[in-house]
Write a protein that holds these residues in place. Structure first.
Motif, mmCIF file in Angstrom:
data_model
loop_
_atom_site.group_PDB
_atom_site.id
_atom_site.type_symbol
_atom_site.label_atom_id
_atom_site.label_comp_id
_atom_site.label_asym_id
_atom_site.label_seq_id
_atom_site.Cartn_x
_atom_site.Cartn_y
_atom_site.Cartn_z
ATOM 1 N N LEU A 1 19.471 -1.254 -6.232
ATOM 2 C CA LEU A 1 19.811 0.101 -5.802
ATOM 3 C C LEU A 1 18.879 1.128 -6.445
ATOM 4 N N CYS A 2 18.612 0.977 -7.744
ATOM 5 C CA CYS A 2 17.724 1.913 -8.449
ATOM 6 C C CYS A 2 16.303 1.848 -7.891
ATOM 7 N N PHE A 3 15.792 0.628 -7.689
ATOM 8 C CA PHE A 3 14.448 0.487 -7.127
ATOM 9 C C PHE A 3 14.376 1.138 -5.743
ATOM 10 N N GLU A 4 15.394 0.907 -4.914
ATOM 11 C CA GLU A 4 15.406 1.473 -3.560
ATOM 12 C C GLU A 4 15.486 2.997 -3.586
ATOM 13 N N LEU A 5 16.313 3.554 -4.473
ATOM 14 C CA LEU A 5 16.395 5.012 -4.592
ATOM 15 C C LEU A 5 15.059 5.596 -5.061
ATOM 16 N N ALA A 6 14.413 4.911 -5.984
ATOM 17 C CA ALA A 6 13.099 5.380 -6.458
ATOM 18 C C ALA A 6 12.086 5.384 -5.317
ATOM 19 N N LEU A 7 12.126 4.352 -4.478
ATOM 20 C CA LEU A 7 11.185 4.276 -3.355
ATOM 21 C C LEU A 7 11.530 5.280 -2.258
ATOM 22 N N GLU A 8 12.794 5.669 -2.129
ATOM 23 C CA GLU A 8 13.150 6.734 -1.190
ATOM 24 C C GLU A 8 12.541 8.053 -1.636
ATOM 25 N N LYS A 9 12.530 8.286 -2.955
ATOM 26 C CA LYS A 9 11.952 9.524 -3.493
ATOM 27 C C LYS A 9 10.433 9.515 -3.424
ATOM 28 N N ASP A 10 9.815 8.353 -3.722
ATOM 29 C CA ASP A 10 8.354 8.232 -3.721
ATOM 30 C C ASP A 10 7.993 6.853 -3.171
ATOM 31 N N ALA A 11 7.643 6.823 -1.894
ATOM 32 C CA ALA A 11 7.372 5.552 -1.208
ATOM 33 C C ALA A 11 6.142 4.834 -1.751
ATOM 34 N N SER A 12 5.333 5.509 -2.549
ATOM 35 C CA SER A 12 4.129 4.875 -3.089
ATOM 36 C C SER A 12 4.246 4.570 -4.590
ATOM 37 N N SER B 1 8.081 0.467 -8.887
ATOM 38 C CA SER B 1 9.345 0.208 -8.199
ATOM 39 C C SER B 1 9.155 -0.791 -7.069
ATOM 40 N N MET B 2 8.021 -0.689 -6.401
ATOM 41 C CA MET B 2 7.719 -1.614 -5.309
ATOM 42 C C MET B 2 7.636 -3.056 -5.806
ATOM 43 N N THR B 3 6.903 -3.250 -6.892
ATOM 44 C CA THR B 3 6.755 -4.605 -7.421
ATOM 45 C C THR B 3 8.059 -5.099 -8.051
ATOM 46 N N GLY B 4 8.821 -4.195 -8.653
ATOM 47 C CA GLY B 4 10.110 -4.580 -9.218
ATOM 48 C C GLY B 4 11.072 -5.043 -8.140
ATOM 49 N N LYS C 1 15.945 -13.791 -2.293
ATOM 50 C CA LYS C 1 16.965 -13.229 -1.400
ATOM 51 C C LYS C 1 16.379 -12.908 -0.019
ATOM 52 N N ASN C 2 15.180 -12.321 -0.005
ATOM 53 C CA ASN C 2 14.545 -11.902 1.238
ATOM 54 C C ASN C 2 13.029 -12.049 1.085
ATOM 55 N N PRO C 3 12.485 -13.265 1.234
ATOM 56 C CA PRO C 3 11.063 -13.505 0.971
ATOM 57 C C PRO C 3 10.111 -12.692 1.841
ATOM 58 N N GLU C 4 10.498 -12.422 3.090
ATOM 59 C CA GLU C 4 9.611 -11.650 3.979
ATOM 60 C C GLU C 4 9.434 -10.217 3.474
ATOM 61 N N GLU C 5 10.553 -9.602 3.105
ATOM 62 C CA GLU C 5 10.499 -8.236 2.574
ATOM 63 C C GLU C 5 9.751 -8.211 1.240
ATOM 64 N N SER C 6 9.965 -9.212 0.423
ATOM 65 C CA SER C 6 9.273 -9.313 -0.853
ATOM 66 C C SER C 6 7.755 -9.368 -0.640
ATOM 67 N N ALA D 1 2.006 -2.875 -2.262
ATOM 68 C CA ALA D 1 1.640 -2.478 -3.628
ATOM 69 C C ALA D 1 0.185 -2.842 -3.908
ATOM 70 N N THR D 2 -0.216 -4.023 -3.493
ATOM 71 C CA THR D 2 -1.602 -4.457 -3.707
ATOM 72 C C THR D 2 -2.570 -3.553 -2.966
ATOM 73 N N SER D 3 -2.254 -3.172 -1.731
ATOM 74 C CA SER D 3 -3.148 -2.308 -0.965
ATOM 75 C C SER D 3 -3.233 -0.912 -1.580
ATOM 76 N N LEU D 4 -2.129 -0.441 -2.174
ATOM 77 C CA LEU D 4 -2.176 0.864 -2.837
ATOM 78 C C LEU D 4 -3.050 0.824 -4.088
ATOM 79 N N ILE D 5 -3.011 -0.294 -4.792
ATOM 80 C CA ILE D 5 -3.799 -0.419 -6.013
ATOM 81 C C ILE D 5 -5.280 -0.604 -5.693
ATOM 82 N N LEU D 6 -5.573 -1.502 -4.742
ATOM 83 C CA LEU D 6 -6.966 -1.844 -4.442
ATOM 84 C C LEU D 6 -7.603 -0.948 -3.395
ATOM 85 N N GLY D 7 -6.812 -0.263 -2.609
ATOM 86 C CA GLY D 7 -7.355 0.546 -1.533
ATOM 87 C C GLY D 7 -7.554 -0.313 -0.298
#
Length: 148
Positions: free
Chosen positions: A74-85, A89-92, A100-105, A112-118
């Motif tokens: 819930l905390c990770f999801e709320l953090a991503l609602e506030k800041d999607a990038s 929180s994304m990696t957590g 639980k959900n490998p596709e979403e993971s 997250a990797t694309s945000l870090i590497l561009g």
């Protein structure tokens, strides 16, 4: 005559003496942290939208340490609602969802990797981007910068 110092004698809870009073410290536990205590106020709070992204992330990490995975999610999801990038929180959340959900993971880890590497670039695409940005640079300078 002085007695030899043994390991048992050298581990004393008395650290120093100030005047007539001894300053006593508790033994140091390896890896101990104030947030590890059960009564830590950070983890007693329920996550909500008023908390900052960093606060929500830190709460999620604390909940995860205590195996409160639903609250952590819930905390990770709320953090991503506030800041999607917000990459931490994304990696957590991605690591929480691995079983639980490998596709979403996988989607979250990729994002997250694309945000870090561009974005990926094709050969010559970087030169075209620099040219369109109005930067004056020769191909040889770019190759030296890229190669090394």
């Amino acid at each position: 005559m002085s007695r030899p110092i043994t390991a048992e004698a050298s581990v004393s809870p008395v650290r120093a003496v100030k005047g007539a009073r001894a300053v006593v410290s508790s033994p140091i536990r390896r890896g101990a942290h104030p947030e590890d205590d059960e009564d830590s106020s950070v983890h007693e709070q329920e996550p909500n939208e008023t908390h900052s992204v960093d606060r929500l992330y830190n709460m999620a990490v604390g909940f995860r340490k205590k195996s409160l995975n639903d609250k952590a999610q819930l905390c990770f999801e709320l953090a991503l609602e506030k800041d999607a990038s917000h990459v931490p929180s994304m990696t957590g959340l991605a690591s929480l969802l691995q079983f639980k959900n490998p596709e979403e993971s996988k989607r979250l880890f990729s994002r997250a990797t694309s945000l870090i590497l561009g974005p990926k670039t094709l050969p010559g695409e970087a030169l075209a981007r620099l040219s369109s940005a109005g930067l004056k640079s020769t191909r040889s300078q770019l190759q030296e910068d890229v190669v090394g």
